[in-house]
Design a protein around this motif. Structure first.
Motif, PDB file in Angstrom:
ATOM      1  N   MET A 131       0.863  -1.140  -0.078  1.00  0.00           N
ATOM      2  CA  MET A 131       0.115  -0.017  -0.038  1.00  0.00           C
ATOM      3  C   MET A 131       0.893   1.190   0.059  1.00  0.00           C
ATOM      4  N   SER A 132       0.875   2.077  -1.147  1.00  0.00           N
ATOM      5  CA  SER A 132       1.556   3.558  -1.093  1.00  0.00           C
ATOM      6  C   SER A 132       0.646   4.419  -1.667  1.00  0.00           C
ATOM      7  N   ILE A 133       1.115   5.328  -0.922  1.00  0.00           N
ATOM      8  CA  ILE A 133       0.334   6.804  -1.318  1.00  0.00           C
ATOM      9  C   ILE A 133       1.318   7.941  -1.616  1.00  0.00           C
ATOM     10  N   LEU A 134       0.911   8.940  -2.608  1.00  0.00           N
ATOM     11  CA  LEU A 134       1.820   9.933  -3.211  1.00  0.00           C
ATOM     12  C   LEU A 134       0.954  11.123  -2.908  1.00  0.00           C
ATOM     13  N   ILE A 135       1.225  12.048  -1.935  1.00  0.00           N
ATOM     14  CA  ILE A 135       0.556  13.253  -1.723  1.00  0.00           C
ATOM     15  C   ILE A 135       1.401  14.310  -2.483  1.00  0.00           C
ATOM     16  N   LYS A 136       0.458  14.844  -3.488  1.00  0.00           N
ATOM     17  CA  LYS A 136       1.198  15.997  -4.354  1.00  0.00           C
ATOM     18  C   LYS A 136       0.961  17.508  -3.938  1.00  0.00           C
ATOM     19  N   ASN A 137       1.973  18.253  -4.009  1.00  0.00           N
ATOM     20  CA  ASN A 137       1.871  19.561  -3.962  1.00  0.00           C
ATOM     21  C   ASN A 137       1.142  20.182  -2.616  1.00  0.00           C
ATOM     22  N   GLY A 138       1.295  19.494  -1.545  1.00  0.00           N
ATOM     23  CA  GLY A 138       0.551  20.369  -0.481  1.00  0.00           C
ATOM     24  C   GLY A 138       1.497  21.232   0.286  1.00  0.00           C
ATOM     25  N   ARG A 139       0.887  22.012   1.169  1.00  0.00           N
ATOM     26  CA  ARG A 139       1.398  23.094   2.128  1.00  0.00           C
ATOM     27  C   ARG A 139       1.677  22.146   3.558  1.00  0.00           C
ATOM     28  N   VAL A 140       2.776  21.623   3.547  1.00  0.00           N
ATOM     29  CA  VAL A 140       3.334  20.946   4.586  1.00  0.00           C
ATOM     30  C   VAL A 140       3.471  21.745   5.796  1.00  0.00           C
ATOM     31  N   ILE A 141       2.685  21.461   6.984  1.00  0.00           N
ATOM     32  CA  ILE A 141       2.943  22.368   8.107  1.00  0.00           C
ATOM     33  C   ILE A 141       3.314  21.413   9.356  1.00  0.00           C
ATOM     34  N   THR A 142       4.234  21.602   9.823  1.00  0.00           N
ATOM     35  CA  THR A 142       4.612  21.233  11.174  1.00  0.00           C
ATOM     36  C   THR A 142       4.868  21.982  12.271  1.00  0.00           C
ATOM     37  N   ALA A 143       5.437  21.737  13.502  1.00  0.00           N
ATOM     38  CA  ALA A 143       5.318  22.507  14.501  1.00  0.00           C
ATOM     39  C   ALA A 143       6.427  23.403  14.429  1.00  0.00           C
ATOM     40  N   SER A 144       7.394  23.388  13.402  1.00  0.00           N
ATOM     41  CA  SER A 144       8.414  24.253  13.113  1.00  0.00           C
ATOM     42  C   SER A 144       8.564  24.638  11.785  1.00  0.00           C
ATOM     43  N   GLU A 145       7.879  23.867  10.780  1.00  0.00           N
ATOM     44  CA  GLU A 145       8.255  24.268   9.387  1.00  0.00           C
ATOM     45  C   GLU A 145       6.833  24.633   8.509  1.00  0.00           C
ATOM     46  N   ASP A 146       7.357  25.389   7.318  1.00  0.00           N
ATOM     47  CA  ASP A 146       5.795  25.410   6.313  1.00  0.00           C
ATOM     48  C   ASP A 146       6.398  25.704   5.186  1.00  0.00           C
ATOM     49  N   TYR A 147       6.172  24.533   4.180  1.00  0.00           N
ATOM     50  CA  TYR A 147       6.868  24.357   2.924  1.00  0.00           C
ATOM     51  C   TYR A 147       5.923  23.652   2.077  1.00  0.00           C
ATOM     52  N   VAL A 148       6.085  23.554   0.653  1.00  0.00           N
ATOM     53  CA  VAL A 148       5.317  22.924  -0.257  1.00  0.00           C
ATOM     54  C   VAL A 148       6.125  21.728  -0.803  1.00  0.00           C
ATOM     55  N   ALA A 149       5.465  20.399  -0.809  1.00  0.00           N
ATOM     56  CA  ALA A 149       6.365  19.443  -0.963  1.00  0.00           C
ATOM     57  C   ALA A 149       5.447  18.154  -1.432  1.00  0.00           C
ATOM     58  N   ASP A 150       5.966  17.057  -1.741  1.00  0.00           N
ATOM     59  CA  ASP A 150       5.300  16.075  -2.204  1.00  0.00           C
ATOM     60  C   ASP A 150       5.743  15.049  -1.175  1.00  0.00           C
ATOM     61  N   ILE A 151       4.847  14.032  -0.730  1.00  0.00           N
ATOM     62  CA  ILE A 151       5.029  13.275   0.599  1.00  0.00           C
ATOM     63  C   ILE A 151       4.857  11.893  -0.337  1.00  0.00           C
ATOM     64  N   TYR A 152       5.909  10.848   0.005  1.00  0.00           N
ATOM     65  CA  TYR A 152       5.498   9.456  -0.434  1.00  0.00           C
ATOM     66  C   TYR A 152       5.500   8.493   0.865  1.00  0.00           C
ATOM     67  N   ILE A 153       4.434   7.649   0.942  1.00  0.00           N
ATOM     68  CA  ILE A 153       4.123   6.921   1.966  1.00  0.00           C
ATOM     69  C   ILE A 153       4.134   5.617   1.435  1.00  0.00           C
ATOM     70  N   GLU A 154       4.903   4.709   2.431  1.00  0.00           N
ATOM     71  CA  GLU A 154       4.731   3.115   2.061  1.00  0.00           C
ATOM     72  C   GLU A 154       4.966   2.486   3.425  1.00  0.00           C
ATOM     73  N   ASN A 155       4.372   1.257   3.441  1.00  0.00           N
ATOM     74  CA  ASN A 155       4.181   0.494   4.359  1.00  0.00           C
ATOM     75  C   ASN A 155       4.060   1.088   5.859  1.00  0.00           C
ATOM     76  N   GLU A 156       3.057   2.105   5.999  1.00  0.00           N
ATOM     77  CA  GLU A 156       2.784   2.880   7.193  1.00  0.00           C
ATOM     78  C   GLU A 156       3.353   4.217   7.350  1.00  0.00           C
ATOM     79  N   LYS A 157       4.740   4.066   6.861  1.00  0.00           N
ATOM     80  CA  LYS A 157       5.633   5.131   7.379  1.00  0.00           C
ATOM     81  C   LYS A 157       5.601   6.147   6.111  1.00  0.00           C
ATOM     82  N   VAL A 158       6.078   7.278   6.563  1.00  0.00           N
ATOM     83  CA  VAL A 158       6.553   8.594   5.637  1.00  0.00           C
ATOM     84  C   VAL A 158       7.970   7.998   4.988  1.00  0.00           C
ATOM     85  N   HIS A 159       7.842   7.813   3.811  1.00  0.00           N
ATOM     86  CA  HIS A 159       9.147   7.251   3.166  1.00  0.00           C
ATOM     87  C   HIS A 159      10.129   8.201   2.476  1.00  0.00           C
ATOM     88  N   THR A 160       9.411   9.224   1.744  1.00  0.00           N
ATOM     89  CA  THR A 160      10.274  10.268   1.207  1.00  0.00           C
ATOM     90  C   THR A 160       9.257  11.558   1.199  1.00  0.00           C
TER      91      THR A 160
END
Ligand code: URP
Ligand code: ZN
Ligand code: ZN
Length: 460
Positions: free
Chosen positions: A1-30
């Protein structure tokens, strides 16, 4: 099971940037730009916010309390949590006085295990500290991964412990590497005021509020902080509501003590004027009660100053018929209100959208800090390579209205009926699986996993 999230505005407790996120085997992979992995599912997150799944460290599901049980069970409660962007909850096991901690844990596991959609953990509420319960603390921390121990300074006769037990528990929990948390209100003062009001024939929900004035909370918060200082235990105050209690932990900070503080969404956005509605006010009978506007201002300031680290819910819903148990006596109204589904969206709408907190602060208090304080970081509470892929894709511009007619919680009224919300959780991913897609739940009960937590570290 893999998911690719494209072009989102990623917000964490310390960051704010536009990126893609690739998910594999329950974890954030790239995490990167222009990722081109072939994924089973591709999600376009352009113009959306992408942030860590919410963690609500204060919920009561299927909990026997005040002669009845909270109306959301582990299935309905964690389903509603997911709809509202909360991928993990920490619930409370309540020891029965005279019995062991493990017998309570087994009872709670009987109701929860295999029944949740979202991830979960427990705090253990120690209601009877003695030599036998003392001997259980080490195993609970080391074998079960349950590292936080809740205490009640109120609800005498059922849950409350005295200061002697509190200090004994603190010493043992410190020795074993855990944390003591507290419902900090002066139970004896409250009992006195409840009895006084009842003897005067003052029986409406308003007197629930008037029986728990601010001083009952600030006094107990200061006393708890002092006992924690004396023992050196890691300390956390749950559902803080008021300026007086907040000032107690600000004072503790002056002697270089850290007392973590959690408030709940209701104390930030609704106030004690709701106790003027006759018996309808039972919808907001909770302990501690709602407070004043000045307390809301203090709590928002406390969040921004870093002295309040967590916004939870204390979700403890009861059907209207259950609330009516106290129709002729406010002290019999089951305490608690429903909010598990609305915490993230209310905090965004009333907090970020109204300029009270930043987006980074929103992530910090709704997810990251709870993961850090309760020993789950960086598995939970962040978007980072190797972390659990617990992710919310959020439309900050979608407007909607809260109503009991449309909510997912198992309760027949809403404490926020008619509230207009700016911002909606569109897709919720839990451990690499789409759990909610456009408000439709995609996972079944049993998908949720019990998360073992590590010993306390001084992390914030
Ligand atoms: O009113 C409340 N808060 N009900 C749940 C039990 C508690 O005190 O947290
Ligand atoms: Zn409480
Ligand atoms: Zn609670």
């Amino acid at each position: 099971m893999s998911i690719l999230i494209k072009n989102g505005r990623v917000i964490t407790a310390s960051e704010d940037y536009v990126a893609d996120i690739y998910i594999e085997n329950e974890k954030v992979h790239t995490i990167g730009t222009n990722l081109s992995m072939a994924a089973d599912t591709v999600i376009d997150a352009q113009n959306k916010l992408v942030f860590p799944g919410g963690i609500d460290p204060h919920v009561h599901l299927d909990m026997p309390f005040m002669g009845t049980s909270s109306s959301d069970n582990y299935e309905t409660g964690t389903r509603a949590a997911l709809v509202g962007g909360t991928t993990m909850v920490i619930d409370f096991v309540l020891q029965t006085q005279g019995k062991s901690l493990y017998s309570a844990l087994n009872e709670w596991r009987g109701r929860s295990d295999g029944n949740t959609l979202g991830d979960y953990s427990f705090h253990i509420a120690v209601t009877d500290f003695n030599e036998d319960t003392k001997a259980e603390i080490k195993d609970l921390i080391e074998k079960e991964g349950i590292t936080s121990f809740k205490t009640f300074m109120a609800y005498k006769g059922a849950l409350m412990i005295d200061d002697r037990q509190m200090v004994g528990l603190m010493n043992e929990v410190k020795k074993q590497g855990g944390m003591v948390t507290v419902h900090a209100t002066n139970g004896d003062m409250i009992d006195f005021l409840v009895a006084k009001h009842k003897s005067e024939g003052k029986l409406s929900p308003l007197y629930h509020y008037l029986s728990q004035p601010e001083i009952t909370e600030s006094e107990a918060s200061g006393r708890f902080a002092d006992m924690a200082y004396h023992t050196g235990v890691a300390a956390y105050i749950v559902h803080m509501t008021c300026e007086g209690a907040l000032n107690q932990i600000r004072d503790a900070a002056k002697r270089n003590q850290k007392v973590y503080a959690e408030t709940c969404i209701q104390y930030l956005v609704i106030d004690a004027s709701l106790y003027d509605k006759g018996f309808e006010s039972a919808k907001w009978v909770m302990s501690p009660p709602l407070r004043e506007k000045k307390d809301q201002e203090s709590l928002w300031a406390g969040i921004n100053q870093g002295s309040v680290q967590v916004v939870a819910t204390d979700h403890c819903p009861f059907m209207w018929e259950q609330k009516k148990m106290g129709e002729n006596d406010f002290s019999k109204i089951p305490n608690g209100h429903p909010a598990i589904e609305h915490r993230m969206e209310l905090l965004f709408s009333e907090g970020v959208n109204k300029g009270r907190i930043s987006l980074n602060k929103f992530v910090e208090v709704s997810s990251t800090n709870a993961a850090k304080i309760f020993g789950m970081f960086p598995q939970k509470g962040c978007i980072a390579v190797g972390s659990d892929a617990d992710i919310v894709i959020f439309d900050p511009n979608e407007k909607h209205t809260i109503s009991a007619k449309t909510h997912s919680m198992n309760v027949d009224y809403s404490a926020y009926e008619g509230w207009e919300i700016n911002g909606k959780c569109k897709t919720v991913i839990l451990r690499g699986k789409v759990a909610v897609d456009n408000s439709k739940v995609q996972v079944q009960k049993g998908y949720g996993r019990f998360i073992k937590r590590s010993k306390v570290k001084d992390v914030i």
